[in-house]
Design an enzyme around this catalytic site. Structure first.
Site, PDB file in Angstrom:
ATOM      1  N   SER A 139      28.032  -0.674 -12.921  1.00  0.00           N
ATOM      2  CA  SER A 139      28.263  -0.293 -13.899  1.00  0.00           C
ATOM      3  C   SER A 139      27.801   1.560 -13.801  1.00  0.00           C
ATOM      4  CB  SER A 139      27.870  -0.685 -15.301  1.00  0.00           C
ATOM      5  OG  SER A 139      28.506  -1.716 -16.007  1.00  0.00           O
ATOM      6  N   SER A 154      34.799  -3.237 -25.849  1.00  0.00           N
ATOM      7  CA  SER A 154      34.633  -2.976 -24.018  1.00  0.00           C
ATOM      8  C   SER A 154      34.347  -1.351 -23.712  1.00  0.00           C
ATOM      9  CB  SER A 154      35.868  -3.135 -24.211  1.00  0.00           C
ATOM     10  OG  SER A 154      36.563  -2.206 -22.528  1.00  0.00           O
ATOM     11  N   GLN A 192      34.060  -1.258 -20.656  1.00  0.00           N
ATOM     12  CA  GLN A 192      36.309  -0.258 -20.070  1.00  0.00           C
ATOM     13  C   GLN A 192      36.745   0.482 -21.151  1.00  0.00           C
ATOM     14  OE1 GLN A 192      36.629  -3.536 -18.013  1.00  0.00           O
ATOM     15  NE2 GLN A 192      34.963  -3.961 -17.167  1.00  0.00           N
ATOM     16  N   ASP A 213      27.613 -10.177 -19.659  1.00  0.00           N
ATOM     17  CA  ASP A 213      27.953 -11.000 -18.091  1.00  0.00           C
ATOM     18  C   ASP A 213      27.320 -12.008 -17.908  1.00  0.00           C
ATOM     19  OD1 ASP A 213      30.186  -9.305 -17.843  1.00  0.00           O
ATOM     20  OD2 ASP A 213      28.436  -7.496 -16.668  1.00  0.00           O
ATOM     21  N   LYS A 215      37.441 -12.372 -18.192  1.00  0.00           N
ATOM     22  CA  LYS A 215      36.950 -11.375 -16.862  1.00  0.00           C
ATOM     23  C   LYS A 215      37.299 -11.749 -15.757  1.00  0.00           C
ATOM     24  CE  LYS A 215      33.401  -9.452 -19.608  1.00  0.00           C
ATOM     25  NZ  LYS A 215      33.441  -7.879 -19.436  1.00  0.00           N
TER      26      LYS A 215
END
Ligand code: S3P
Length: 449
Positions: free
Chosen positions: A29, A174, A176, A326, A353
């Site tokens: 990340s 999220s 993202q 994750d 994912k």
């Protein structure tokens, strides 16, 4: 760009005790963000400890396509000469983000408020993943997107000529999506606000501040309110990328389930938005010591000493899902080797994912003799106790690095070997996985045809 080569089948066998030190690579990340924020800054950003996995290399290529000068100087040592906020050039070619959802979603965010057009694609896994979660909020800034049915890649984004700032509450937890909105907000006038009902990893907020943006975070009844002042001048920085806790998870979990193991994993992030797995493992009875707590690259880290442990199943709180999102694949492997049942609710995001991770883990664990229950939002693993998993199956990795590594970890503790049909996706996030695990004493082989 993963998934372009021939598949490589790998097999893990019951291992001797794992011993030694596991130096896991840089955080994925933070590596993506170091390159992207460097590209949006004025001056030369110097990065050390960059993860040189395929996902991050795809982001480096993309930043070059948008006009930044990105250079590798040595292992993990990179520099980025940025173009400044709003300075992205229009790429001449399609941007291929390979396997990386983080790469494509963050980059879509940062070009969405510039008057340029870019077309994005990715590998077979990424082309199945939903992009509507990005195209919806960037439309509010004034960007237009044209993709395949269901908001899938390939997709063309036409950036907004006169962007307006946005106040947005993502409908799912999220990082993202939060990051894409904040990155789009960089080139919009005024304040862009993201309201998070459930907090997610906070690297974007931390790093944007480090690069000179004005970002505030406030806890309110609505949730966590993140406010960015638009059109800052981002200033190049030196970024020391800390090691990836999501990669550390694999040697840590392997040591917990391979009898007699005792390993050290230095410099593992204890950022509260990333450390859910370690809390969960402790609740399952794991012998993990957190030594030498300190700060590295702006993140709280500790050295983890991990010894083989007899673990028991637990009910994992749904509220912890985003801090270990994750890690569920390898957690489900640990759960299979524990005594009793482990219930993992609140995990519907796993379905979108790199693969449908609930389905991929459920099918592979069942093939290895483990009883599983699942619904849209929950995975339940009936543990077979230490040494109790039969194994003896070839599991499909579905172009998903974490699925491949999880089943190889299972093979180290199962009664019979466990194979994965294709281990090549491991290179997206943990290119040294095979060597690192072998150095610790794990038995992993490539099956030649
Ligand atoms: C990431 C956010 C998470 C995580 C991914 C990396 C990031 O995805 O699964 O591996 O760097 O922002 P979501 O935002 O889809 O939860």
């Amino acid at each position: 760009m993963s998934g372009h080569g021939d598949p490589i089948k790998m097999t893990a066998r019951k291992s001797a005790p794992l011993q030694g030190t596991a130096q896991v690579p840089g955080d994925k990340s933070i590596s993506h963000r170091a390159l992207i924020f460097g590209a949006l800054s004025v001056g030369e950003t110097k990065i050390t400890g960059l993860l040189e996995g395929e996902d991050v290399l795809d982001t480096a290529r993309a930043m070059r396509a948008f006009g930044a000068e990105v250079t590798q100087h040595g292992p993990g040592a990179w520099s980025v000469h940025g173009v400044g906020v709003g300075g992205f050039a229009e790429p001449e070619q399609v941007i291929d983000c390979g396997n990386s959802g983080t790469g494509v979603r963050l980059i879509m965010g940062c070009m969405a408020t510039s008057p340029i057009t870019a077309t994005f694609t990715g590998d077979a896994s990424l082309r199945k993943r939903p992009m509507g979660r990005i195209t919806d909020p960037i439309a509010l800034f004034g960007a237009q997107s044209y993709g395949r049915a269901g908001g899938r890649l390939p997709m063309t984004v036409v950036g907004a000529r006169d962007p307006v700032p946005v106040r947005y509450t993502p409908p799912m937890a999220s990082a993202q999506v939060k990051s894409a909105v904040l990155l789009a907000g960089l080139n919009a006038p005024g304040q862009t606000v993201v309201i998070e009902k459930i907090p997610t990893r906070d690297h974007t907020e931390r790093m944007l501040r480090g690069f000179g943006a004005d970002v505030t975070v406030e806890q309110t009844d609505e949730g966590q309110v993140i406010t960015l002042q638009g059109q800052p001048e981002l200033v190049a920085q030196e970024v020391a990328v800390p090691r990836d806790p999501s990669s550390a998870a694999f040697p840590v979990c392997a040591a917990l389930i391979v009898p007699g193991s005792d390993i050290l994993v230095p410099g593992v992030s204890q950022n509260p938005t990333r450390n859910g797995l370690f809390i969960t493992l402790k609740e399952m009875g794991a012998d993990i010591e957190f030594l030498n707590p300190r700060e590295e690259g702006g993140e709280p880290v500790a050295d983890l000493r991990v010894r083989y442990s007899a673990l028991h199943g637990i009910d994992v709180p749904a509220a912890r899902a985003s801090a270990q999102i994750d890690e569920y694949p390898v957690l489900s492997v640990v759960a299979a080797c524990a005594t009793g049942v482990t219930r993992m609710p609140g995990v519907h995001e796993l379905r979108v994912k790199e693969s449908d991770r609930i389905d991929a883990m459920a099918r592979g664990l069942e093939a290895c003799g483990v009883r599983i229950e699942e619904d849209e939002d929950t995975l339940i693993v009936h543990g077979m106790g230490p040494g109790g998993v039969p194994g003896g199956a070839t599991c499909a990795s579905h172009l998903d690095h974490r699925i491949a590594m999880s089943f190889l970890v299972l093979g180290m503790a199962a009664q019979n070997p466990v194979s994965v049909d294709d281990a090549t996706p491991i290179a997206t996030s943990f290119p040294i996985f095979e060597d690192l695990m072998a150095q610790l004493g794990a038995s992993i082989t490539r099956d030649t045809h």
